[in-house]
Design a protein around this motif. Structure first.
Motif, PDB file in Angstrom:
ATOM      1  N   THR A 118      -8.436   4.484  -2.728  1.00 53.24           N
ATOM      2  CA  THR A 118      -9.073   3.470  -3.466  1.00 53.24           C
ATOM      3  C   THR A 118     -10.206   4.196  -4.332  1.00 53.24           C
ATOM      4  O   THR A 118     -11.110   3.619  -4.802  1.00 53.24           O
ATOM      5  N   ALA A 170      -5.415  -3.846  -4.591  1.00 50.51           N
ATOM      6  CA  ALA A 170      -4.378  -3.404  -5.733  1.00 50.51           C
ATOM      7  C   ALA A 170      -3.547  -2.151  -4.821  1.00 50.51           C
ATOM      8  O   ALA A 170      -2.728  -1.716  -5.613  1.00 50.51           O
ATOM      9  N   VAL A 171      -4.248  -1.698  -3.609  1.00 51.80           N
ATOM     10  CA  VAL A 171      -3.522  -0.674  -3.052  1.00 51.80           C
ATOM     11  C   VAL A 171      -2.231  -1.078  -2.749  1.00 51.80           C
ATOM     12  O   VAL A 171      -1.965  -2.092  -2.360  1.00 51.80           O
ATOM     13  N   LEU A 172      -0.903  -0.115  -2.976  1.00 50.36           N
ATOM     14  CA  LEU A 172       0.218  -0.457  -2.879  1.00 50.36           C
ATOM     15  C   LEU A 172       0.485  -0.506  -1.063  1.00 50.36           C
ATOM     16  O   LEU A 172      -0.144  -0.110  -0.488  1.00 50.36           O
ATOM     17  N   TYR A 173       1.566  -1.357  -0.722  1.00 53.30           N
ATOM     18  CA  TYR A 173       1.952  -1.756   0.482  1.00 53.30           C
ATOM     19  C   TYR A 173       3.433  -2.052   0.650  1.00 53.30           C
ATOM     20  O   TYR A 173       3.926  -2.614  -0.292  1.00 53.30           O
ATOM     21  N   TYR A 199       4.802  -3.830  -2.938  1.00 58.45           N
ATOM     22  CA  TYR A 199       3.767  -4.560  -2.824  1.00 58.45           C
ATOM     23  C   TYR A 199       2.604  -4.131  -3.195  1.00 58.45           C
ATOM     24  O   TYR A 199       2.301  -2.882  -2.914  1.00 58.45           O
ATOM     25  N   ARG A 200       1.525  -4.805  -3.492  1.00 54.97           N
ATOM     26  CA  ARG A 200       0.212  -4.614  -3.457  1.00 54.97           C
ATOM     27  C   ARG A 200      -0.481  -5.570  -2.482  1.00 54.97           C
ATOM     28  O   ARG A 200       0.212  -6.606  -2.223  1.00 54.97           O
ATOM     29  N   ASP A 202      -0.787  -9.221  -3.075  1.00 57.21           N
ATOM     30  CA  ASP A 202       0.371  -9.996  -3.266  1.00 57.21           C
ATOM     31  C   ASP A 202       0.598 -10.899  -1.919  1.00 57.21           C
ATOM     32  O   ASP A 202       1.147 -12.093  -2.206  1.00 57.21           O
ATOM     33  N   GLU A 244      -6.520  -1.593 -12.685  1.00 53.14           N
ATOM     34  CA  GLU A 244      -5.028  -1.996 -11.917  1.00 53.14           C
ATOM     35  C   GLU A 244      -4.906  -3.303 -11.605  1.00 53.14           C
ATOM     36  O   GLU A 244      -3.694  -3.813 -11.791  1.00 53.14           O
ATOM     37  N   HIS A 250      -1.882  -5.869 -12.798  1.00 51.61           N
ATOM     38  CA  HIS A 250      -0.815  -6.435 -11.925  1.00 51.61           C
ATOM     39  C   HIS A 250      -0.859  -7.939 -11.918  1.00 51.61           C
ATOM     40  O   HIS A 250       0.328  -8.568 -11.874  1.00 51.61           O
ATOM     41  N   THR A 307       5.683 -10.159  -6.305  1.00 59.04           N
ATOM     42  CA  THR A 307       5.073  -9.185  -6.821  1.00 59.04           C
ATOM     43  C   THR A 307       5.499  -8.683  -8.219  1.00 59.04           C
ATOM     44  O   THR A 307       6.529  -9.380  -8.570  1.00 59.04           O
TER      45      THR A 307
END
Lengths: 373, 426
Positions: free
Chosen positions: B23, B30-33, B37-38, B41, B65, B69, B277
């Motif tokens: 972060t 906004a962190v990807l997962y 996804y982020r 989402d 970001e 998104h 997403t």
């Protein structure tokens, strides 16, 4: 390419595609794990900056209309221009069905007339290739041509498939000197790709002239007919190009997409290929999965063995199953202990436990949409 | 304008500092997962799946970001004429301009946005959590009880209860006491940070809270206790199901790994509750003849020539021949060079790992610089960092984002070290 508009022809009924095109236009046939045939030409046009595009549909267009929607996925849901789909319609003196490619364009001539672009690109919707059309326009202008036809040396096609194509001859200046459509015994492998560029005004007058003589076909009644009257030039394309004239051709395209060079040409060069988004989760592989040389789309769950195959979105391969050299379309399920080789499985098929099915490279077995085997 | 019954305010301003380098340049939501996804989402998809189509997203920390998104909310079907998604960032006013001072203050500063839609109810969400929840059922509960506020709660293990905001309730579910991180918890009902308020009531409290200069303007610390003290009708809505605050490196890694179990407790394959997403526009992924994938999830556009096991692979990742990726999370458009071994790692977007690299192999020594963040054995490589060929990197190592090959001071980086931009190795 604001100066150019696009027209995509989706062709008539193709019986050679058997069950695959029984209920859908050949342009809507799924290919490469997540695409439909028409995605390639549409993406090429969008990537070349063409934003005013008409799709002329005739045969089984429901699935195509469903796929195209408002054109959102291609960035064609525009306030000005965008995507226009023209199914056949009934009017006073007109019976409804288009009788040929020129007839289809003629019945939507208002679309051509109320557009402002100087040039039109006419292309087929059932071919897989990546091409920047702006290069062809530059060539067309430079040659001072009336019509430019994009052609390719189809030496890499099986001979029997050439009889479904237009065989051309060009002189040293690339002027087209001979053109034979769907000739039984083709004498060369130089074939038209069905991509034409010409001035919008010229297309309108050619279509009006053709219709006034009661003719319907753009290739036979316009191109071949005007070969000696107009300056018709050829533009050679050297990249990967395939059409789906037959089941074998369809099977081959999917298998060729396993080749990294071809994947590179199709998906990493000249912009992206756009298609309808399905919001599936990423593909999931369980402990037992053995996957080799295969394309797998989002939403798949793989627990079995998959080799040399293309799995479309949302396909499930259960434990103990072996899938080889096969194409499995969206949402189909292969249950446990199934062995399949050289199969084309359409959407929503269920292959129940323990089944063995085998085709061959030249005669892949087709399982129709929504059947239970 | 057609009035909305309920409107959502999504608090997406948090930094999530315990996620370390993940972060550094983006906000936690906004962190990807989960391979495509982020984190945000899940809350946004919950909204649209619960028929909430008017959402204000409150941003503050590194919003670039996140804004890109969310865009105009197309993926969530929130590009609407009436309602839709609105990004609410802090702004300058006639006399003073100020940042959001707390969660309550953030909402206070956007009272006019809510008033414009004049909803009967407001749901406050945080963009930090992984869960699927039908907010419309919670709203029904709120209406049935004629509540001023309803707080969604989940049973947490008793030994962890002291880390949460705990609700003490009557049998009926009515809240009589709220304990923020209690030493001796009286209940294990933890607040999930999901609140439904009757707007009229909340509006009044926000204004009063703003006038109190001693307040830290926080929902949990100020608004909820104040409402309770004044005898407002406050209810706890019991949620059961998967809910994770992926606030630490370890929790984030574990939650991602939950997705690869045979029948995951958290199922992304539910057609009735899809998670939406933004679209990556990549072709289906490819597994080469020499590649192998087991117990993993893999997104589109990947090319797998090596071996992948127990991992989560985001779109467009290239894993070269004889490379081995195990127990790891590899984010979008990263490249893992041939013959490299990656174990128990998280690599950010656009990371380039060279050939013959060994990453995440060594003793489990906590990070010397930030032991409270990197301690569980996971090494983390920040976005767009480059790890040169033949490098050996241990456990709990952090490679800062945008680090280049020249920033590595040695080819052997022991466990617990940090590689920073500018050639510093600490």
């Amino acid at each position: 390419m604001k100066s150019t508009m696009g027209i995509i022809l989706t062709g008539g009924k193709n019986d050679r595609l058997k069950e695959l095109a029984e209920l859908r236009s050949s342009t809507a046939v799924p290919v490469g794990g997540k695409y439909r045939m028409i995605d390639f030409v549409l993406s090429n046009m969008v990537n070349s900056g063409i934003t005013n595009i008409g799709v002329l549909t005739q045969y089984s267009f429901r699935s195509l209309m469903d796929h195209l929607g408002s054109g959102k996925e291609w960035d064609l849901d525009r306030r000005n221009d965008g995507l226009f789909v023209f199914p056949p319609y009934l009017s006073g003196e007109h019976s409804g069905w288009y009788q040929g490619s020129a007839d289809a364009m003629y019945h939507n001539i208002t679309f051509l007339k109320r557009s402002f672009e100087e040039y039109v690109i006419v292309a087929q919707g059932n071919c897989v290739y990546k091409m920047m059309f702006d290069k062809i326009l530059d060539y067309h202008v430079e040659k001072n041509a009336d019509i430019t036809i994009v052609y390719r040396n189809m030496g890499d096609f099986p001979e029997e498939e050439l009889q479904y194509m237009g065989v051309m001859k060009v002189d040293e200046q690339e002027k087209v000197v001979d053109f034979k459509e769907k000739h039984k015994s083709p004498t060369s492998a130089i074939c038209s790709m069905g991509i034409y560029i010409l001035k919008r005004e010229l297309l309108i007058s050619l279509l009006e002239e053709c219709a006034s003589h009661g003719k319907y076909d753009f290739v036979k009644d316009v191109l071949i007919n005007k070969l000696n009257v107009l300056n018709i030039y050829g533009y050679e394309f050297e990249g990967y190009w395939r059409n789906i004239s037959t089941i074998n051709a369809y099977y081959r395209i999917n298998m060729e997409m396993l080749n990294p060079q071809i994947r590179h040409q199709l998906f990493e060069q000249h912009g992206r290929v756009y298609t309808k988004v399905k919001d599936e989760p990423p593909a999931k592989y369980n402990e037992e999965a053995i996957v080799k040389n295969s394309i797998v789309a989002d939403g798949c769950i793989v627990e079995g063995e998959v080799e040399n195959s293309v799995l479309f979105r949302g396909v499930t391969i259960k434990k103990g199953s072996v899938v080889k050299n096969s194409i499995i379309m969206q949402g189909s399920i292969v249950d446990e202990e199934v062995k399949i080789n050289h199969l084309i499985i359409d959407k929503g098929v269920i292959i129940t436990k323990g089944i063995n099915l085998e085709g061959t490279t030249t005669f892949p077995v087709i399982i129709s949409k929504n059947t239970v085997v | 304008m057609q009035n909305k019954e309920i409107l959502a305010l999504l608090l997406a301003g948090g930094q999530g500092s315990r996620l370390g380098v993940l972060t550094k340049n983006i906000a936690k939501p906004a962190v990807l997962y989960g391979a495509k996804y982020r984190i945000i989402d899940f809350s946004l998809s919950n909204c649209i799946n619960s028929d909430i189509d008017t959402v204000g997203v409150l941003t503050q920390y590194q919003p670039l970001e996140l804004n890109a998104h969310i865009g105009i909310g197309k993926p969530w079907d929130m590009d609407r004429i009436n309602g839709g998604i609105t990004i609410l960032s802090p702004y300058l006013k006639a006399e003073i301009g100020e940042w959001y001072k707390g969660t309550a203050n953030a909402v206070f500063q956007n009272i006019h946005y809510v008033d414009k839609h004049s909803p009967k109810y407001v749901i406050i969400l945080s963009g930090d959590h992984i869960y699927k929840m039908n907010y419309s059922k919670m709203l029904d509960f709120h209406k049935e009880n004629n509540a001023d506020a309803t707080i969604s709660v989940i049973n947490v293990p008793w030994e962890e209860a002291s880390r949460y905001g705990i609700m003490n309730t009557h049998e009926s579910g009515q809240i009589f006491e709220f304990d923020e991180k209690p030493q001796k918890p009286k209940s294990n009902l933890a607040s999930m940070g999901v609140y439904i308020f009757t707007w009229e009531a909340l509006r009044e409290y926000l204004i009063r809270d703003d006038e109190n200069i001693n307040s830290s303007h926080d929902f949990g610390k100020n608004i909820i206790p104040m409402m309770l003290n004044e005898g407002k009708s406050m209810w706890a809505y019991q949620f059961s199901g998967y809910w994770r605050d992926v606030g630490t490196i370890q929790a984030y890694w574990e939650s991602n790994m939950d997705l690869i179990s045979r029948v995951p407790e958290f199922n992304l394959f539910d057609p009735a509750w899809k998670i939406y997403t933004s679209n990556h526009l990549k072709c289906a992924h490819y597994i080469a003849p020499e590649g192998s994938v087991k117990k993993s999830i893999i997104a589109e556009g990947c090319m797998i020539y090596g071996k992948v096991k127990n991992s989560v692979i985001f779109p467009g990742v290239y894993i070269d021949k004889d490379a081995e990726v195990e127990d790891s999370i590899i984010m979008t458009d990263s490249v893992i060079g041939s013959n490299s071994i990656i174990k128990q790692c998280i690599t950010g977007e656009g990371v380039k790992i060279g050939s013959n690299v060994k990453l995440g192999i060594g003793d489990n020594i906590p990070n010397e610089h930030k032991p409270s963040i990197y301690y569980s054995g996971i090494s983390v490589v920040g976005e767009n960092a480059v790890v040169p060929d033949n490098t050996k990197i241990g456990k709990n190592v952090v490679v800062d984002s945008h680090v280049e090959a020249s920033d590595f001071c040695a080819t052997n980086i022991e466990s617990g070290k940090s590689i920073l931009k500018g050639g510093e190795c600490e």
